[in-house]
Design an enzyme around this catalytic site. Structure first.
Site, short mmCIF file in Angstrom:
data_model
loop_
_atom_site.label_atom_id
_atom_site.label_comp_id
_atom_site.label_asym_id
_atom_site.label_seq_id
_atom_site.Cartn_x
_atom_site.Cartn_y
_atom_site.Cartn_z
N CYS A 70 53.89 35.79 41.91
CA CYS A 70 52.55 36.27 42.27
C CYS A 70 52.14 35.72 43.63
O CYS A 70 52.17 34.51 43.87
CB CYS A 70 51.53 35.85 41.21
SG CYS A 70 49.86 36.48 41.52
N LEU A 158 30.16 37.82 32.14
CA LEU A 158 31.09 36.95 31.42
C LEU A 158 31.38 35.71 32.25
O LEU A 158 31.73 35.81 33.43
CB LEU A 158 32.41 37.69 31.14
CG LEU A 158 33.56 36.82 30.60
CD1 LEU A 158 33.22 36.31 29.20
CD2 LEU A 158 34.87 37.59 30.59
N GLU A 191 20.90 45.87 32.05
CA GLU A 191 21.16 46.99 31.14
C GLU A 191 21.09 46.50 29.69
O GLU A 191 21.57 45.42 29.37
CB GLU A 191 22.54 47.57 31.44
CG GLU A 191 22.92 48.76 30.58
CD GLU A 191 24.31 49.27 30.92
OE1 GLU A 191 25.07 49.59 29.98
OE2 GLU A 191 24.64 49.35 32.12
#
Length: 332
Positions: A70, A158, A191
């Protein structure tokens, strides 16, 4: 990065076993079993997530192999906020679909509702990272918001368990309101429906902003509910909801609400604020650290409240001719 693994246990919300997540140096338990995530995730004990690109695998060997290959060290977006080791990136769902879908899939293991996976192109994502000396930005959380719906300043929030209790939730809420103000939206609201943790986070934020405003006023000053909303960027319905949760509001007549100015609650809030400021690990929002440019989308809120004033005989505030409405009235 250290090789030590920190385990963080969450309170169980179901009798069924839930997988653990290992990302970087942390290992922690998930909260819920969502039908939106891949079925194989619910059939294993541990899920491996790359802390940089969010690639997910259920095999330790695959995770180690990916780690050596990565090359990504930061989210694929624009850096909009930098404060010490904390950085927030703006990522467009339509530009980096795979990364944003991985964000949403990860969120399904912690949030039981309000998670979009297939329609990420409709959202912008604000990714929270913690940077280390080698300029590697570890993923710590995110919030999303609908494109061109600035009054709805947050859709999903989150913060990963290892990064909680550092003020990151409040920081992200601050950022969401700041982005609305930059877009010429003076009041915003999240929301609905809010998750349990989301509601607690927002009520803590709303309480702090409302109390900060009330502490600047004396008992003989006249105040408009819209003044509170304008000063805090909190919608009028959210102000009412917050005060009601604190048992500081009463209905006297059909057209009149009374808010009790509780000096005890205000003093308690001031004391806790001083203690929080002393804690060095707490990250407080700093407007100077926000570098994003304004987005001119004029969507003014309709004022729904009339004047309120302090009663001369008691330490209370009176709402005149205000009718509480459902939470959807402010966002239609």
């Amino acid at each position: 990065m250290t090789n030590d693994t920190s385990k963080i246990n969450n309170t169980s919300t179901t009798n069924k076993a839930r997988p653990w997540i290992q990302t970087g140096r942390y290992e922690f338990e998930t909260v819920c079993r969502s039908t939106l995530c891949p079925k194989e995730w619910l059939q294993v004990e541990k899920i491996y997530v790359c802390e940089y690109c969010l690639k997910t695998t259920i095999q330790a060997t695959s995770a180690r192999r990916h780690r050596t290959k990565c090359t990504q060290t930061r989210p694929p977006g624009c850096l909009i906020y930098t404060q010490k080791d904390v950085n927030i990136f703006e990522v467009c769902g339509w530009k980096t679909k795979t990364y944003c879908e991985d964000l949403c899939l990860l969120a399904t293991l912690f949030i039981e509702s309000k998670v979009e996976i297939k329609n990420v192109h409709r959202f912008r994502f604000y990714v929270l990272t913690v940077c280390h000396n080698d300029n590697q930005y570890e993923f710590a959380g995110f919030f999303s918001k609908l494109q061109f719906q600035e009054r709805l300043n947050l859709s999903c929030l989150l913060i990963l368990p290892p990064y909680r209790n550092r003020g990151f939730g409040s920081l992200m809420v601050h950022i969401s309101y700041a982005l609305s103000r930059l877009a010429n939206i003076h009041t915003g609201t999240p929301e609905r429906p809010l998750s349990t943790q989301g509601l607690l986070c927002y009520r803590k934020y709303w309480k702090s902003k409302i109390f900060d405003y009330l502490l600047t006023k004396t008992n003989d000053e006249q105040i408009a509910i819209n003044d509170i909303s304008k000063a805090t960027s909190i919608s009028t319905c959210d102000i009412i909801e917050t005060l009601a949760s604190l048992n500081m509001i009463r209905m006297l007549e059909k057209d009149k609400l009374i808010i009790y100015r509780s000096q005890e609650l205000l003093d308690e809030y001031e004391q806790k604020s001083k203690e929080t400021d002393i804690r060095q690990e707490i990250v407080n929002y700093d407007s100077k650290c926000l570098t994003i440019k304004p987005i001119p989308i004029p969507l003014p809120f309709e004022n729904k409240c009339k004047k309120i004033k302090f009663d001369d005989n008691e330490t209370v505030m009176t709402f005149l001719n205000y009718y509480p409405s459902s939470s959807t009235d402010d966002i239609d």
